[in-house]
Motif scaffolding. Structure first.
Motif, PDB file in Angstrom:
ATOM      1  N   ILE B  56       4.563 -53.196  14.179  1.00 39.31           N
ATOM      2  CA  ILE B  56       3.984 -51.932  14.612  1.00 39.31           C
ATOM      3  C   ILE B  56       3.091 -51.342  13.534  1.00 39.31           C
ATOM      4  N   ASN B  57       3.516 -51.492  12.274  1.00 41.47           N
ATOM      5  CA  ASN B  57       2.740 -50.954  11.159  1.00 41.47           C
ATOM      6  C   ASN B  57       1.458 -51.703  10.888  1.00 41.47           C
ATOM      7  N   ASN B  58       1.470 -52.999  11.203  1.00 46.26           N
ATOM      8  CA  ASN B  58       0.314 -53.816  10.861  1.00 46.26           C
ATOM      9  C   ASN B  58      -0.766 -53.673  11.910  1.00 46.26           C
ATOM     10  N   LEU B  59      -1.160 -52.423  12.143  1.00 43.95           N
ATOM     11  CA  LEU B  59      -2.280 -52.074  13.007  1.00 43.95           C
ATOM     12  C   LEU B  59      -1.989 -52.256  14.490  1.00 43.95           C
ATOM     13  N   THR B  99      -2.328 -40.976  18.220  1.00 46.25           N
ATOM     14  CA  THR B  99      -3.237 -42.063  18.596  1.00 46.25           C
ATOM     15  C   THR B  99      -4.254 -42.258  17.481  1.00 46.25           C
ATOM     16  N   SER B 100      -4.801 -43.458  17.432  1.00 46.78           N
ATOM     17  CA  SER B 100      -5.855 -43.723  16.457  1.00 46.78           C
ATOM     18  C   SER B 100      -6.884 -44.640  17.099  1.00 46.78           C
ATOM     19  N   SER B 101      -8.144 -44.243  17.009  1.00 51.09           N
ATOM     20  CA  SER B 101      -9.214 -45.081  17.581  1.00 51.09           C
ATOM     21  C   SER B 101      -9.834 -45.894  16.470  1.00 51.09           C
ATOM     22  N   ARG B 102     -10.134 -47.159  16.763  1.00 52.30           N
ATOM     23  CA  ARG B 102     -10.674 -48.023  15.719  1.00 52.30           C
ATOM     24  C   ARG B 102     -11.828 -48.869  16.233  1.00 52.30           C
ATOM     25  N   GLY B 130       0.320 -42.426   8.895  1.00 54.26           N
ATOM     26  CA  GLY B 130       1.642 -42.449   9.531  1.00 54.26           C
ATOM     27  C   GLY B 130       1.708 -43.457  10.646  1.00 54.26           C
ATOM     28  N   MET B 131       0.607 -44.119  10.909  1.00 50.61           N
ATOM     29  CA  MET B 131       0.565 -45.033  12.025  1.00 50.61           C
ATOM     30  C   MET B 131       0.554 -46.470  11.528  1.00 50.61           C
ATOM     31  N   ILE B 226      -1.643 -46.543  19.947  1.00 50.36           N
ATOM     32  CA  ILE B 226      -0.820 -45.394  20.342  1.00 50.36           C
ATOM     33  C   ILE B 226       0.589 -45.537  19.781  1.00 50.36           C
ATOM     34  N   LEU B 227       1.098 -44.432  19.267  1.00 51.22           N
ATOM     35  CA  LEU B 227       2.494 -44.395  18.810  1.00 51.22           C
ATOM     36  C   LEU B 227       3.267 -43.445  19.718  1.00 51.22           C
ATOM     37  N   LEU B 228       4.459 -43.849  20.130  1.00 49.08           N
ATOM     38  CA  LEU B 228       5.258 -43.012  21.030  1.00 49.08           C
ATOM     39  C   LEU B 228       6.324 -42.251  20.255  1.00 49.08           C
ATOM     40  N   HIS B 229       6.845 -41.201  20.887  1.00 51.02           N
ATOM     41  CA  HIS B 229       8.018 -40.536  20.321  1.00 51.02           C
ATOM     42  C   HIS B 229       9.241 -41.427  20.478  1.00 51.02           C
TER      43      HIS B 229
END
Lengths: 229, 409, 409
Positions: B56-59, B99-102, B130-131, B226-229
Motif C-alpha cells: 500500500i505504501n509503495n505508491l 486521495t493523491s493524483s499522480r 501519509g499515503m 485512494i486511501l480508505l478509513h
C-alpha cells in the motif's frame, strides 16, 4: 419376612476359546432382609461370580436374579448402575477406595452422586466414619491408611446411604486375624443397627463363625445352606 | 447436576497429577505445540501485514483509478482529466480518507556519466503525505515544497549508480502528449532511502505541475490513488466508483498487486495446515498418555461402576481430565507465545537475506503480529480436536467390564 | 546378539496399542518431513535451474567492479577472442561473450529506455534459453547482422510488430552519441517479466560498432546444467583468467544473490518448523519410553537378581526405543517417498502457484527432489531426537535396587 435377593436356576458359563468353564450351576437362593450370610468355599468355587452377578456386575448365562423385587438379569447397564447406586453397597478384597480422594470424600462420593446436600453429606460421612472407628482420620488419603482402616472406610462407604444389600467379596483376605475380627464384628453390628442385609464371601473360618447363615459352594454348586445362629 | 460436575472436576484434576512426570511430559508437548502454532502464526501474520503495508505504501494505496488502457500500457497516452464533475463528486465520498493524483510515465534519466530508464512520478507533495513511503524516507536534502517545485527527488541507489549526488543536475527525458521527445534539466533536491532496491532505482519524483508542464498536459493525470478509513469497505467502494465512472478503470490493491495478494492468501491457508500438522504431532501423544492412564486405572473404573456410577460418568471423568490438560497446555502455551512475541520487540531482522526478501516483496524487519482471529483459530484447533481425540480413551474407559476390571490384579 | 534383538522386539509388542500409536506418531513425522523436504529441495532446484538457464548462466567472467556498478567503461578488451580462448582451454562449448548498454529505443509512436545486450548468436543459444523462446520471427543470424530481437511486452508497449524498424539512441563507451536504425527480426516471450519488458538483444559486433566498444564487452557467460560442478568450474576459470588482471569469475549466486537468499531464508525457516515439529513428536512418544521402563520395575528387579547389569538392561531399553523408532521411520519414509514419487511423475501444483512461478520465472508445477538428502535428512533428525529422549528413562535403570524393585508393583 421380605426377600431381598432371590436367585432361580442360575447358570454361568465362561467361554475361553474352545474351553467352557461352568462357573455356576443351577443356583437357587433366597436371602431375607437383615440376614448376615457367609458364602464360603475354596477359590474357584464361584463365590465371586455369584456376588458379582447379584450386584449386576456380571450377567448370568441363564436363570434369573431378583434384587429387591427387580429383575437384575433383565436390566440395562444404566439401570444396573442406578440399582447399585441406590440399593447395593460393595466391599472388595482390596483396592476399594479411589486413591485420589480422602477417606471422607470416598464416603461422600456416593451421596454426592445421589444429589444429597453438602451439609447432609458432611454430617453423615463424619458420623459414619466415627461409627466405624475412624474419627480423626477423615482427611487422610487411602495410601495413608492401614489395610484395616482402608477396609473400614470401604464398609462405611458401602453402608452410608443405607442400601438394602451389602456385598462383600473376601473383605478380610488381606488383613491379619485381629483386624479381620474387628472388621467382621463391626460389619455385623452395622447390619443389625441399620437393618441391612450382608452377603460376605470368604474362606476364613472365623468369618464363617460370625455368619447367621452359612452357604458353601463347591465347583459352582451349593453344597450346604445352613442357618447357624 | 452441579454436584456431579464438581465431583468430576475435582477427580479429574487430582487424577491429572497422580503421575506428575507423565503429565508434565505430555503437557510440555502441548505447550510446545501451542507455542509453535501461535508464534508461527504471528510470524506469518507479520509477514503478510508487512507485505500488505509495503504494497500500500509503495505508491499503490488501497484503490487506484486509471484510464482504461493504462494498466496494460502505462504511458502518457492513457491519461485522464481531473476536471470532471462526476469524478470529483464520487471522490467526495465519506469512506475516503485521502486521495493523491499522480502523473506516472516512463522516462530516462541522464547524469553526467550514466543513464538509465525508470518511472517518473509527478505528485502533489501535500496530498502524497501519509499515503506513500516518500516523505518519511528522505535521508538527504528535502521533500518537495509544492507541486510547482522545480527540483526532483531520487533514490540513494540510483544516485550511486548514476554517480551523481544531492544538488547536481540531471536530465529527464520522456515523451509528451504528442509523442515528441521532451527533455529538461532538474536539480536533485532530495534523496530517499527505502529497503527496496527496486523502488530506489526505479522511480524519481517531481512536482505534479512541473511534470504536467514537461509533458505539455494540463489538469490531466495518470492515476488517482485512494486511501480508505476502513479497508473492509474496499470492495464496496471499488464497485461504487467504477459504477459512477464507467469510462475509467477502478482497481483495489489486490488486483493491482496480485503477487502480494497471492502470498498473503498462501500464508492464510498455511495457518490451518500448520495447526493441523502440529496438532497431529501431539495428538498421538495425548491419546497414548490418556490410554496409559486409563488402563492403569482399570480397577478403579470397575470400582466406580460397582458403586453405581454410570459408564457416562466414567467417560466424562477421563474426558474432563483431558480437557483440563488441554486447557492448561493452552493457557501456558498462549502465555509463552505472547511473551516470546513481546521479547522479539520490533520484529526479527532478516537483512542478511535482504535481496531474497525483496524478491518476496518484503522488507528487512519482520514484525510479529498477533491478531484475535489467529489466536482463536489456534486455540480452537487444539481444544476441539483435542476433545475429539480424547473421546476414544474415554470411551475405552467406560467400556471396561466391571467384573473383569475389579478382579484384574 | 540376535536373541537380544528378539527379546527387545517382543517387549515392544507387549503393549501393541501403545506401540502402534507411537509408531504412527513417528511415521507421521517422518512421512511429513520426507514429503516437505523433497518438495522444498525440488522447488529450490527449479528456482536455481530457471535462474541460471534463462539468461544469467552458471558463471560469468567480468571486469572487477562491474557487478556492483555496471558501467560501460568497466569492460573487457577483445572479448570475442578471450571467449574463444576460454572455449578452447576449458573444452566447454557453452561460453559466450556479451556487451551491455542502455539506450532510448523509439518506434514511430513510442520511446522507451531499455537494456540492449550484444550477444554472439551461435554461442548464446548454448548458454541461455532465450533464443529458444522466440514466438514470432527468428533469432539473430550472425555476429555482425544489423538486427535485433525484442521481448513481447516491450513490443506491445512500443506498438511495434515483426519487421518494423526502431531507432536506437544511446551513448557509446567513449561518451559519444550512439545511434542506429535496425529492424526487429524476432519477438521472444521468456515468461520473466523483467526480461520481456526490458531487454533487447543485438549481435555483438554490431553492438560494438554502434556503441563504439572497440572490441570490448562486459561479461563472458558460462553455462553448465550440472550445478554441482560449480565449484570445480569456478576454480578452473579463475585459473584460466589468472593472467588477465582485474578479471573476476562470479558464480550464479553472486550475480543473483536474491535467489540464493530466498532459498536460504526459506530453508532456514523450514528447518525451524521441522525442529519444533520433531520436538513435539519426541515429547509425544517420550511417555511411551518412560512408561515402558517405569511399569517394568519388578521385571528389571528379577533381571538384576539373575545377574543382568543395569548397563545390560539400559541397553535393552535403548534397543527397544531404537527398534520402535526404526519401524516408525521405515513406514513414514516409505509413505513419504511414495507420495513424492507420485508427484515426481505427475507434478505438484496448487492455487496461487502459477503467479508465484511467473514471478520467479519457473514452471508452475513442482517436481519433488528424491535424493539421499531429501529422503534421509528428516528421518535422521527424528532418530537423533528420539534416541536422546530414550536416554532419560534408560538412565533411571541405574538407580534400581534389585530387592526393592522386585517388591514394587
Amino acid at each position: 419376612m421380605k426377600t431381598v435377593v432371590s436367585c432361580k436356576h442360575l447358570n454361568k458359563i465362561y467361554r475361553q476359546g474352545q474351553i467352557e468353564v461352568k462357573a455356576l450351576t443351577d443356583i437357587n437362593l433366597d436371602v431375607i432382609a437383615g440376614d448376615f450370610i457367609c458364602l464360603s468355599g475354596p477359590s474357584g468355587s464361584g463365590k465371586s461370580t455369584l456376588l458379582n452377578m447379584i450386584g449386576g456386575l456380571d450377567s448370568p448365562t441363564s436363570g434369573e436374579i431378583i434384587v429387591d423385587g427387580q429383575h437384575v438379569d433383565k436390566m440395562s447397564k444404566s439401570e444396573l448402575a442406578e440399582l447399585r447406586l441406590h440399593k447395593i453397597g460393595f466391599v472388595f478384597q482390596a483396592y476399594n477406595l479411589i486413591p485420589v480422594l480422602t477417606a471422607k470424600e470416598n464416603v461422600e462420593m456416593v451421596m454426592q452422586m445421589q444429589g444429597d446436600s453438602k451439609q447432609y453429606r458432611n454430617e453423615h460421612s463424619l458420623a459414619i466414619l466415627k461409627e466405624v472407628g475412624l474419627e480423626g482420620l477423615e482427611n487422610r488419603k487411602p495410601a495413608e491408611l492401614s489395610g484395616g482402616q482402608q477396609q473400614r472406610v470401604a464398609v462405611a462407604r458401602a453402608i452410608v446411604d443405607k442400601p438394602c444389600l451389602v456385598l462383600a467379596d473376601e473383605p478380610t483376605a488381606n488383613l491379619d486375624s485381629k483386624n479381620a475380627d474387628n472388621l467382621l464384628q463391626m460389619m455385623r453390628e452395622m447390619g443389625e443397627q441399620h437393618q441391612m442385609t450382608f452377603i460376605v464371601s470368604t474362606h476364613d473360618p472365623m468369618v464363617m463363625e460370625r455368619a447367621r447363615r452359612l452357604i458353601k459352594l463347591h465347583d459352582g454348586k451349593i453344597i450346604e445352606n445352613n442357618k447357624q445362629h | 447436576m452441579s454436584h456431579i460436575t464438581s465431583l468430576l472436576m475435582s477427580l479429574a484434576w487430582r487424577n491429572l497429577w497422580r503421575n506428575k512426570r507423565r503429565t508434565l511430559v505430555i503437557l510440555f508437548a502441548i505447550v510446545l505445540g501451542v507455542w509453535a502454532m501461535i508464534f508461527t502464526a504471528a510470524f506469518m501474520r507479520g509477514m503478510s501485514s508487512q507485505i500488505l503495508s509495503d504494497t500500500i505504501n509503495n505508491l499503490t494505496g488501497h484503490i487506484q483509478i486509471h484510464s482504461k488502457q493504462y494498466l496494460d500500457d502505462p504511458v502518457i497516452d492513457h491519461r485522464f482529466s481531473l476536471i470532471d464533475d462526476q469524478l470529483f463528486e464520487s471522490l467526495n465520498n465519506v469512506l475516503i480518507k485521502q486521495t493523491s493524483s499522480r502523473v506516472r510515465v516512463p522516462a530516462v534519466i541522464v547524469s553526467e556519466r550514466e543513464s538509465t530508464g525508470l518511472v517518473m512520478v509527478g505528485i502533489n507533495p501535500d496530498n502524497e503525505n501519509g499515503m506513500s513511503f516518500l516523505q518519511s524516507s528522505i535521508v538527504e536534502g528535502r521533500y518537495l515544497k509544492d507541486e510547482n517545485d522545480s527540483g526532483i527527488i531520487i533514490g540513494r541507489k540510483l544516485a550511486e549508480r548514476l554517480e551523481t549526488r544531492l544538488g547536481k543536475r540531471v536530465v529527464i527525458m520522456s515523451q509528451d502528449k504528442d509523442n515528441k521527445i521532451v527533455d529538461r534539466g532538474f536539480r536533485i533536491v532530495g534523496i530517499f532511502d527505502t529497503q527496496m532496491e527496486a523502488l530506489e532505482t526505479g522511480y524519481i519524483f517531481m512536482g505534479l505541475q512541473t511534470s504536467e508542464d514537461l509533458l505539455n498536459i494540463k489538469n490531466e493525470v495518470s492515476e488517482v490513488s485512494i486511501l480508505l478509513h476502513d479497508m473492509n469497505q474496499l470492495d464496496e467502494l471499488v464497485a461504487d466508483l467504477q459504477q459512477q465512472n464507467p469510462h475509467l478503470d477502478v482497481q483495489g490493491w489486490a488486483q493491482l498487486e496480485p503477487m502480494s495478494r497471492v502470498i498473503i492468501e498462501l500464508y492464510d491457508s498455511f495457518h490451518l495446515v500448520w495447526h493441523l500438522i502440529v496438532f497431529l504431532a501431539m495428538g498421538f501423544g495425548i491419546v497414548n498418555t490418556l490410554l496409559m492412564s486409563v488402563f492403569e486405572r482399570t480397577r478403579e473404573f470397575g470400582l466406580f461402576q460397582s458403586l453405581g456410577l454410570k459408564p457416562g460418568f466414567i467417560m466424562g471423568q477421563v474426558w474432563v481430565e483431558s480437557t483440563l490438560l488441554l486447557m492448561l497446555g493452552l493457557f501456558l502455551g498462549n502465555i509463552i507465545a505472547w511473551w516470546s512475541v513481546l521479547a522479539t520487540g520490533e520484529g526479527i531482522d532478516v537483512s542478511a537475506f535482504a535481496q531474497g526478501m525483496e524478491m518476496a516483496n518484503l522488507s528487512n524487519i519482520i514484525p510479529f503480529v498477533i491478531i484475535t482471529k489467529d489466536l482463536v483459530l489456534a486455540n480452537s484447533v487444539v481444544i476441539i480436536l483435542g476433545m475429539l481425540t480424547s473421546i476414544y480413551p474415554a470411551w475405552r474407559a467406560s467400556r471396561l467390564v466391571p467384573a473383569d476390571a475389579i478382579t484384574r490384579v | 546378539m540376535a536373541s537380544t534383538w528378539r527379546f527387545a522386539w517382543r517387549n515392544i509388542w507387549r503393549q501393541p496399542r501403545r506401540t502402534i500409536l507411537s509408531i504412527l506418531a513417528i511415521a507421521f513425522g517422518a512421512g511429513l518431513l520426507v514429503f516437505s523436504i523433497g518438495i522444498q529441495l525440488g522447488q529450490y532446484d527449479l528456482m536455481i535451474q530457471s535462474s541460471i538457464r534463462i539468461y544469467h548462466g552458471l558463471l560469468q567472467v567480468q571486469k572487477e567492479g562491474y557487478l556492483d556498478e555496471p558501467k560501460m567503461r568497466t569492460s573487457i578488451a577483445d572479448i570475442s577472442s578471450l571467449a574463444s580462448d576460454l572455449r578452447k582451454l576449458s573444452g566447454l562449448d557453452a561460453i559466450s561473450a556479451r556487451a551491455n548498454g542502455f539506450a532510448l529505443v523509439s518506434s514511430d509512436k513510442r520511446t522507451y529506455g531499455t537494456m540492449i545486450v550484444g550477444v554472439q548468436p551461435e554461442f548464446e543459444k548454448k548458454i541461455s534459453s532465450l533464443p529458444g523462446v522466440i514466438k514470432e520471427g527468428r533469432y539473430l543470424s550472425s555476429d555482425s547482422a544489423d538486427e535485433i530481437i525484442i521481448g513481447r511486452s516491450l513490443a506491445r508497449n512500443m506498438q511495434i510488430k515483426l519487421g518494423d524498424e526502431v531507432t536506437i539512441l544511446g551513448s557509446g563507451r567513449d561518451g559519444s552519441v550512439a545511434a542506429t536504425i535496425v529492424p526487429v527480426v524476432g519477438i521472444y516471450e521468456s515468461g520473466s517479466r523483467d526480461l520481456d519488458r526490458n531487454l533487447i538483444q543485438m549481435p555483438l559486433i554490431s553492438f560494438q560498432q554502434v556503441f563504439e566498444m572497440n572490441g570490448h564487452g562486459h561479461s563472458i557467460v558460462i553455462y553448465d546444467e550440472d550445478v554441482k560442478q560449480l565449484d570445480a568450474l569456478r576454480l578452473q576459470f579463475q585459473d584460466l583468467t589468472a593472467d588477465y588482471k582485474d578479471l573476476v569469475t562470479l558464480s550464479w549466486d553472486e550475480i543473483q544473490p536474491g535467489v540464493r537468499q530466498m532459498i536460504e531464508l526459506d530453508y532456514a525457516s523450514g528447518w525451524l518448523m521441522y525442529i519444533v515439529l520433531v520436538a513435539i513428536i519426541t515429547f509425544s512418544i517420550l511417555n511411551t519410553f518412560l512408561m515402558s521402563v517405569l511399569e517394568r520395575t519388578r521385571e528389571f528387579g528379577i533381571m538384576l537378581a539373575l545377574g543382568y547389569t543395569p548397563f545390560n538392561i539400559g541397553r535393552l531399553v535403548m534397543l527397544e526405543a531404537f527398534i520402535l523408532t526404526l519401524v516408525g521411520l521405515a513406514v513414514g519414509t516409505l509413505i513419504g517417498v511414495a507420495i513424492n514419487y507420485y508427484f515426481y511423475v505427475y507434478g505438484l501444483t496448487f492455487s496461487g502457484m502459477e503467479e508465484i512461478a511467473k514471478m520467479y520465472n519457473m514452471p508452475a508445477t513442482i517436481t519433488p527432489q528424491i535424493s539421499f538428502e531429501s529422503v534421509f535428512l528428516g528421518p535422521a533428525m527424528i532418530l537423533l531426537f528420539t534416541l536422546l529422549a530414550a536416554l532419560y528413562p534408560a538412565t533411571r535403570i541405574r538407580k534400581l535396587q534389585p530387592v526393592e524393585a522386585m517388591h514394587s508393583i
